[in-house]
Design a protein around this motif. Structure first.
Motif, short mmCIF file in Angstrom:
data_model
loop_
_atom_site.label_atom_id
_atom_site.label_comp_id
_atom_site.label_asym_id
_atom_site.label_seq_id
_atom_site.Cartn_x
_atom_site.Cartn_y
_atom_site.Cartn_z
N TRP A 1 65.66 55.86 97.48
CA TRP A 1 65.40 56.15 98.90
C TRP A 1 64.89 54.89 99.58
O TRP A 1 64.03 54.19 99.04
CB TRP A 1 64.37 57.27 99.02
CG TRP A 1 64.07 57.70 100.42
CD1 TRP A 1 63.07 57.26 101.22
CD2 TRP A 1 64.80 58.67 101.19
NE1 TRP A 1 63.12 57.89 102.45
CE2 TRP A 1 64.17 58.76 102.44
CE3 TRP A 1 65.92 59.45 100.92
CZ2 TRP A 1 64.64 59.63 103.44
CZ3 TRP A 1 66.38 60.31 101.91
CH2 TRP A 1 65.74 60.39 103.15
N HIS B 1 56.90 60.69 95.91
CA HIS B 1 57.82 60.52 97.04
C HIS B 1 57.47 61.47 98.18
O HIS B 1 57.41 61.08 99.35
CB HIS B 1 59.25 60.76 96.56
CG HIS B 1 60.30 60.64 97.62
ND1 HIS B 1 60.46 59.52 98.40
CD2 HIS B 1 61.26 61.53 98.02
CE1 HIS B 1 61.47 59.70 99.24
NE2 HIS B 1 61.96 60.91 99.04
N ASP B 2 57.21 62.73 97.85
CA ASP B 2 56.89 63.74 98.85
C ASP B 2 55.59 63.40 99.59
O ASP B 2 55.51 63.52 100.82
CB ASP B 2 56.77 65.10 98.18
CG ASP B 2 56.56 66.22 99.19
OD1 ASP B 2 57.33 66.32 100.16
OD2 ASP B 2 55.60 66.99 99.01
N LEU C 1 56.35 60.61 102.06
CA LEU C 1 57.08 61.08 103.24
C LEU C 1 56.15 61.83 104.20
O LEU C 1 56.23 61.65 105.43
CB LEU C 1 58.23 61.98 102.82
CG LEU C 1 59.39 61.32 102.06
CD1 LEU C 1 60.44 62.36 101.70
CD2 LEU C 1 60.01 60.20 102.88
N GLU D 1 55.29 60.71 108.02
CA GLU D 1 55.51 61.62 109.14
C GLU D 1 54.21 61.82 109.94
O GLU D 1 54.23 61.83 111.18
CB GLU D 1 56.00 62.97 108.61
CG GLU D 1 56.34 63.99 109.69
CD GLU D 1 57.50 63.55 110.58
OE1 GLU D 1 57.55 64.01 111.75
OE2 GLU D 1 58.34 62.74 110.13
N TYR E 1 62.77 53.61 102.48
CA TYR E 1 61.75 54.10 103.41
C TYR E 1 61.84 53.45 104.79
O TYR E 1 61.29 53.97 105.75
CB TYR E 1 60.36 53.86 102.83
CG TYR E 1 60.05 54.73 101.62
CD1 TYR E 1 59.74 56.07 101.76
CD2 TYR E 1 60.08 54.19 100.34
CE1 TYR E 1 59.47 56.87 100.65
CE2 TYR E 1 59.81 54.97 99.23
CZ TYR E 1 59.51 56.31 99.39
OH TYR E 1 59.24 57.10 98.28
#
Length: 327
Positions: A57, A308-309, A312, A316, A59
């Motif tokens: 991913w 990762h979560d 994120l 946000e 970022y």
């Protein structure tokens, strides 16, 4: 009666001949030269400049990317299945360089450090200290370093800090290549060298970096007679040193350079042959395996997901705070 006597004498003579010949036959068998072991292929896999990218991913954009340790892991597992004599190393700059590493370096978490957790999962044989490992300061490095289940190497590092004493100049990897319970050991020295400037170590009391080439030469002199080959892992590349079986002259070959962020895995096959009592490196073959067509390792993805979560969610939340501040 006379015939029986003659038969007995013939049998006795034959038996005597057999008995007399047994030591000769045993000696002839003992003198048969022992065949040398078959050539052995040892595979060297290497990553470098992963810079905190454990998930495939990006970022910055954000979007799925064709890199990351979760893809590297699939290739590493395949290689270990096809060749048990596999060595996995990393050229450094793994501990910083992404939104994920920034978040876990600055935010308290019950989770262990993501990079050390994922490198432990992959079972690295050695990782080299790079500038990226010093990015968040000495307190952070000394906190996470004990988590490593792999040696952290740097031959040109000098330190009086006991917390950084785990950094070693080299290791000697012993690989038992014997068959049928027979012990046959190939010994490979792995030397780490850091390209770290003095400016990077500002605030690191008692930490000093010397000339990497001089440090490599010093270690090579020290362990050269104890190993069958030497792998030099630097922040910017890999080098394999061996001894020519015919001339006994030293030689060096470069391995493929790993791609950044885990975008490619360097693979070098090292062929060893035993001549006399010593194993010699007789052939090398190097290539780069790219992640563009590689699937992710689901088990590693599951292990990496909480990191990762959390990243994120942090990004946000930061984005919403910035938007609220503007309105």
């Amino acid at each position: 009666m006379q015939k029986s006597c003659k038969s007995f004498m013939r049998l006795a003579t034959l038996a005597l001949i057999v008995i007399l010949c047994l030591p000769v036959l045993a000696l002839a068998k003992a003198k048969q030269p022992e065949l040398p072991p078959a050539p052995v292929k040892i595979t060297l896999l290497a990553t470098a400049r992963v810079n905190g990218h454990i998930i495939d991913w990006d970022y910055k954009f954000p979007r799925v990317a064709e890199f990351g340790l979760v893809r590297v892991s699939s290739l590493v597992k395949e290689q270990r299945q096809s060749n048990p004599y596999t060595i996995l190393v990393d050229g450094g700059n793994m501990l910083s360089g992404s939104a994920l590493t920034d978040y876990f370096a600055t935010t308290p978490s019950k989770l262990p450090n993501p990079m050390f957790a994922m490198y432990n999962y992959l079972g690295y044989d050695a990782v080299v200290l790079g500038p990226g490992e010093l990015a968040y300061g000495p307190a952070y490095l000394t906190k996470v370093l004990p988590l490593a289940r792999f040696p952290l190497l740097s031959a040109n590092t000098q330190t009086s800090d006991k917390a950084l004493a785990a950094i070693k100049p080299y290791i000697i990897k012993e690989i038992n290549v014997g068959k049928d319970k027979k012990k046959e050991i190939i010994r490979i020295g792995i030397i780490g060298a850091s390209s770290i400037s003095p400016d990077t170590t500002a605030g690191y009391t008692g930490l000093k970096f010397t000339d990497p080439e001089a440090a490599i030469d010093a270690v090579t002199q020290k362990i050269g007679n104890k190993v069958d080959a030497i792998i030099v892992v630097k922040n910017d590349g890999l080098q394999i040193n061996g001894i020519d079986a015919a001339t006994h002259a030293k030689f060096s070959v470069a391995a493929a350079t790993p791609g950044k962020f885990g975008s490619s895995l360097s693979k070098t096959d090292l062929t060893f042959e035993k001549i006399g009592k010593k194993w010699f490196l007789t052939h090398t073959d190097t290539a780069s395996n790219y992640m563009t067509v590689t699937k992710t390792d689901k088990n590693m993805s599951d292990a990496a997901w909480p990191y990762h979560d959390a990243t994120l969610q942090h990004l946000e939340a930061t984005k919403k705070l910035a938007e609220n501040a503007k309105s």
